[in-house]
Motif scaffolding. Structure first.
Motif, PDB file in Angstrom:
ATOM      1  N   LEU A   1       3.756   5.440  -5.677  1.00 22.61           N
ATOM      2  CA  LEU A   1       3.643   5.388  -7.133  1.00 22.61           C
ATOM      3  C   LEU A   1       2.590   6.362  -7.629  1.00 22.61           C
ATOM      4  O   LEU A   1       2.799   7.058  -8.635  1.00 22.61           O
ATOM      5  CB  LEU A   1       3.296   3.962  -7.572  1.00 22.61           C
ATOM      6  N   ARG A   2       1.452   6.435  -6.914  1.00 23.09           N
ATOM      7  CA  ARG A   2       0.405   7.385  -7.318  1.00 23.09           C
ATOM      8  C   ARG A   2       0.905   8.816  -7.216  1.00 23.09           C
ATOM      9  O   ARG A   2       0.635   9.649  -8.099  1.00 23.09           O
ATOM     10  CB  ARG A   2      -0.842   7.194  -6.446  1.00 23.09           C
TER      11      ARG A   2
ATOM     12  N   GLN B   1       0.825  -1.204   0.000  1.00 24.03           N
ATOM     13  CA  GLN B   1       0.000   0.000   0.000  1.00 24.03           C
ATOM     14  C   GLN B   1       0.862   1.258   0.000  1.00 24.03           C
ATOM     15  O   GLN B   1       0.549   2.234  -0.695  1.00 24.03           O
ATOM     16  CB  GLN B   1      -0.945  -0.014   1.203  1.00 24.03           C
ATOM     17  N   ARG B   2       1.941   1.235   0.784  1.00 20.68           N
ATOM     18  CA  ARG B   2       2.860   2.387   0.799  1.00 20.68           C
ATOM     19  C   ARG B   2       3.493   2.580  -0.577  1.00 20.68           C
ATOM     20  O   ARG B   2       3.626   3.717  -1.060  1.00 20.68           O
ATOM     21  CB  ARG B   2       3.929   2.206   1.868  1.00 20.68           C
TER      22      ARG B   2
ATOM     23  N   LEU C   1       4.547  13.407 -12.134  1.00 24.89           N
ATOM     24  CA  LEU C   1       4.979  13.276 -13.524  1.00 24.89           C
ATOM     25  C   LEU C   1       3.947  13.861 -14.477  1.00 24.89           C
ATOM     26  O   LEU C   1       4.297  14.559 -15.436  1.00 24.89           O
ATOM     27  CB  LEU C   1       5.210  11.801 -13.850  1.00 24.89           C
ATOM     28  N   LYS C   2       2.673  13.599 -14.192  1.00 29.22           N
ATOM     29  CA  LYS C   2       1.613  14.148 -15.042  1.00 29.22           C
ATOM     30  C   LYS C   2       1.643  15.670 -15.019  1.00 29.22           C
ATOM     31  O   LYS C   2       1.505  16.320 -16.066  1.00 29.22           O
ATOM     32  CB  LYS C   2       0.253  13.644 -14.574  1.00 29.22           C
ATOM     33  N   LYS C   3       1.841  16.233 -13.824  1.00 28.60           N
ATOM     34  CA  LYS C   3       1.919  17.695 -13.719  1.00 28.60           C
ATOM     35  C   LYS C   3       3.121  18.217 -14.492  1.00 28.60           C
ATOM     36  O   LYS C   3       3.039  19.249 -15.168  1.00 28.60           O
ATOM     37  CB  LYS C   3       2.011  18.102 -12.256  1.00 28.60           C
TER      38      LYS C   3
END
Length: 337
Positions: free
Chosen positions: A140-141, A134-135, A147-149
């Motif tokens: 990763l999220r 989960q961490r 990265l998207k920004k």
């Protein structure tokens, strides 16, 4: 969980002798033990202490252990607690309900303490792996978000870039077309910007771009999309905005720019901009997002041709009716500053 830290086990049972026996055994094996005799007490203690594992008797005096498990699973603060059910009943129906309520494992009375310890340690290993996963997923999220920004942000101005604009203008044009709302585009060009780079250096040019980006952000409205289109060209996309209101925004940007003293190494630097405005669907010749940008670009060319430091609108975009006038002459980029 830190491997050097004792795992906390919540023992939930209304039998005092059972609680004392299992607690003594677990403490002797290095666990930290907290206890509860009722479901309500277990829920309160779990929220405060957040144990790694709860040993839940199915039969409790107020609510069942299965109901306690469901309530623990339903709250974010306690949903990560691993659940192991303890009961003297072996019916498959009870086992099924326990697992459906979120059980990691299932033990029966009378206790085989070695078995209980073995099962608890196995559950803890599974929990550690799950928590680690989960961490990793959260990290990763966050990395993907960053990265998207980065992919949609212009490095120099911190405005949205051409990539993001191409996605958004398609969405906004479809929305405007579906609901019949006006969509305006302001194309902006920094006048004589090439001379700044050539005479003062690219580091000054970059600083000017950054400062102008802040002007755009300050002068545009919250609902407007501000974009560095490329080089010294910028775009403001204005949903639900007709050409006259878009002209007002463009003029506000132009005046704020001409009144600003930009930062240079040796001397104050003054700058002007030219703006072109086009609006869909007022101009019936604008049939898609590319037409909208091209028509705004043609209006920008008209502004530069008329002497720069001014705002021009596509004439057809200003019409109250949908009757089209002759469009502004198409811009020729070659040789333009």
């Amino acid at each position: 969980m830190d491997m050097n830290e004792a795992a906390t086990i919540l023992v939930v049972d209304d039998d005092a002798d059972t609680v004392a026996t299992i607690s003594t055994w677990l403490k002797g094996k290095g666990f930290r033990v907290i206890t509860a005799a009722t479901g309500a007490e277990a829920l309160a203690l779990a929220g405060e202490e957040r144990p790694q594992v709860a040993l839940l008797d199915v039969r409790l005096p107020d609510i069942s252990g299965i109901e306690v498990a469901r309530k623990l699973q339903a709250h974010e603060r306690t949903s990560g607690i691993a659940l192991v059910f303890v009961t003297g009943r072996r019916e498959s129906r009870v086992r099924s309900e326990c697992f459906e309520a979120g059980a990691e494992d299932f033990v029966t009375k009378p206790f085989d303490f070695i078995e209980v310890e073995t099962r608890l340690r196995a559950v803890l290993r599974k929990k550690d792996l799950r928590d680690e996963l989960q961490r990793a997923n959260r990290a990763l999220r966050q990395a993907n978000k960053a990265l998207k920004k980065l992919l949609i942000t212009d490095e120099k101005t911190k405005l949205h870039n051409y990539r993001f604009f191409k996605e958004r203008i398609v969405e906004e044009f479809k929305r405007a077309s579906r609901y019949g709302n006006p969509l305006s585009c302001i194309m902006i060009d920094l006048d004589h910007f090439k001379e700044i780079n050539d005479t003062l250096g690219h580091h000054i040019g970059d600083r000017v771009l950054e400062e102008f980006g802040r002007i755009l952000t300050d002068q545009a409205r919250e609902t407007d999309l501000v974009v560095r289109y490329g080089g010294e060209e910028f775009i403001v996309l204005l949903p639900h905005t007709d050409a006259r209101r878009a002209m007002t925004v463009a003029e506000r940007i132009r005046r704020a720019t001409s009144s600003r003293t930009f930062t240079a190494d040796e001397a104050p630097l003054k700058l002007t901009v030219s703006c072109g405005v086009a609006t869909y669907p007022t101009n019936p010749e604008i049939r898609d997002e590319e037409d909208l940008v091209r028509t705004a670009d043609e209006a920008l060319y008209a502004a530069k041709h008329a002497g720069r430091n001014r705002t021009e609108a596509d004439p057809a975009s200003l019409q109250e009716t949908r009757t089209r006038k002759s469009p502004v002459r198409r811009r020729k980029r070659a040789g333009e500053a």
